[in-house]
Design a protein around this motif. Structure first.
Motif, mmCIF file in Angstrom:
data_model
loop_
_atom_site.group_PDB
_atom_site.id
_atom_site.type_symbol
_atom_site.label_atom_id
_atom_site.label_comp_id
_atom_site.label_asym_id
_atom_site.label_seq_id
_atom_site.Cartn_x
_atom_site.Cartn_y
_atom_site.Cartn_z
ATOM 1 N N ARG A 151 6.313 5.872 10.362
ATOM 2 C CA ARG A 151 5.443 7.039 10.403
ATOM 3 C C ARG A 151 5.448 7.613 11.815
ATOM 4 O O ARG A 151 5.340 6.885 12.791
ATOM 5 N N TYR A 181 7.267 1.580 6.246
ATOM 6 C CA TYR A 181 7.548 1.020 4.932
ATOM 7 C C TYR A 181 9.047 0.784 4.799
ATOM 8 O O TYR A 181 9.854 1.417 5.488
ATOM 9 N N THR A 195 5.314 -2.748 3.049
ATOM 10 C CA THR A 195 4.615 -1.824 3.935
ATOM 11 C C THR A 195 3.974 -2.580 5.090
ATOM 12 O O THR A 195 3.693 -3.771 4.991
ATOM 13 N N ASP A 230 1.253 -1.305 8.685
ATOM 14 C CA ASP A 230 0.313 -0.241 9.034
ATOM 15 C C ASP A 230 1.018 1.080 9.331
ATOM 16 O O ASP A 230 0.486 2.147 9.051
ATOM 17 N N SER A 231 2.231 1.019 9.900
ATOM 18 C CA SER A 231 2.886 2.239 10.357
ATOM 19 C C SER A 231 4.291 2.455 9.807
ATOM 20 O O SER A 231 4.991 3.366 10.249
ATOM 21 N N GLU A 270 0.833 -1.198 0.000
ATOM 22 C CA GLU A 270 0.000 0.000 0.000
ATOM 23 C C GLU A 270 0.874 1.258 0.000
ATOM 24 O O GLU A 270 0.971 1.965 1.003
ATOM 25 N N LYS A 287 0.460 4.085 -1.527
ATOM 26 C CA LYS A 287 -0.277 5.357 -1.463
ATOM 27 C C LYS A 287 -0.401 5.864 -0.032
ATOM 28 O O LYS A 287 -0.486 7.071 0.191
ATOM 29 N N ASP A 288 -0.382 4.964 0.937
ATOM 30 C CA ASP A 288 -0.492 5.355 2.332
ATOM 31 C C ASP A 288 0.736 6.113 2.838
ATOM 32 O O ASP A 288 0.686 6.714 3.920
#
Length: 128
Positions: free
Chosen positions: A126, A106, A101, A103-104, A22, A24-25
């Motif tokens: 992130r 990459y 990736t 959730d938090s 993902e 784009k996230d």
């Protein structure tokens, strides 16, 4: 028994390979990356600009950020905002591809275009 192990292996490979990355996230936001040589690096990225701050080196740069595909980013030097130790910084194009990736975070593989044959692979977390 060997058949069961083979089936479990194949199912794991098939489902593992089908998990989408993902990207784009992670196209915008605030991130940090740890590096043995440069310490903690802080990145702030919007649609077209990335600011990188390396406090250990006293460097802060503004980069042009161009997404050439869903997961590939090209960065080029736009401006040197801070360079307290007068490190030599020259123009470059860094080609980076998100390869994993969560959730938090990459994982990105990066190379300097036309200079480096060995990609640098780092995890970005992130922070916003």
């Amino acid at each position: 028994m060997k058949i069961h192990i083979l089936i479990v292996f194949l199912v794991t490979c098939l489902f593992g390979a089908s998990v989408p990355t993902e990207c784009k996230d992670f196209k915008t936001g605030k991130f940090k990356m740890e590096d043995d040589q440069t310490g903690t690096n802080y990145i702030t990225r919007n649609d077209s600009t990335q600011i990188e701050y390396l406090p250990k080196l006293g460097i802060k740069v503004e980069l042009n950020a161009v997404w050439t595909s869903d997961c590939t980013l090209e960065l080029s030097l736009k401006d040197i905002l801070e360079n307290t130790n007068n490190y030599p910084i020259s123009d470059f194009i860094l080609v980076s591809k998100i390869i994993k990736t969560t959730d938090s975070s990459y994982v990105m593989s990066s190379e300097i275009k036309g200079v480096d044959d060995t990609p640098m692979v780092k995890e970005f977390i992130r922070i916003d």
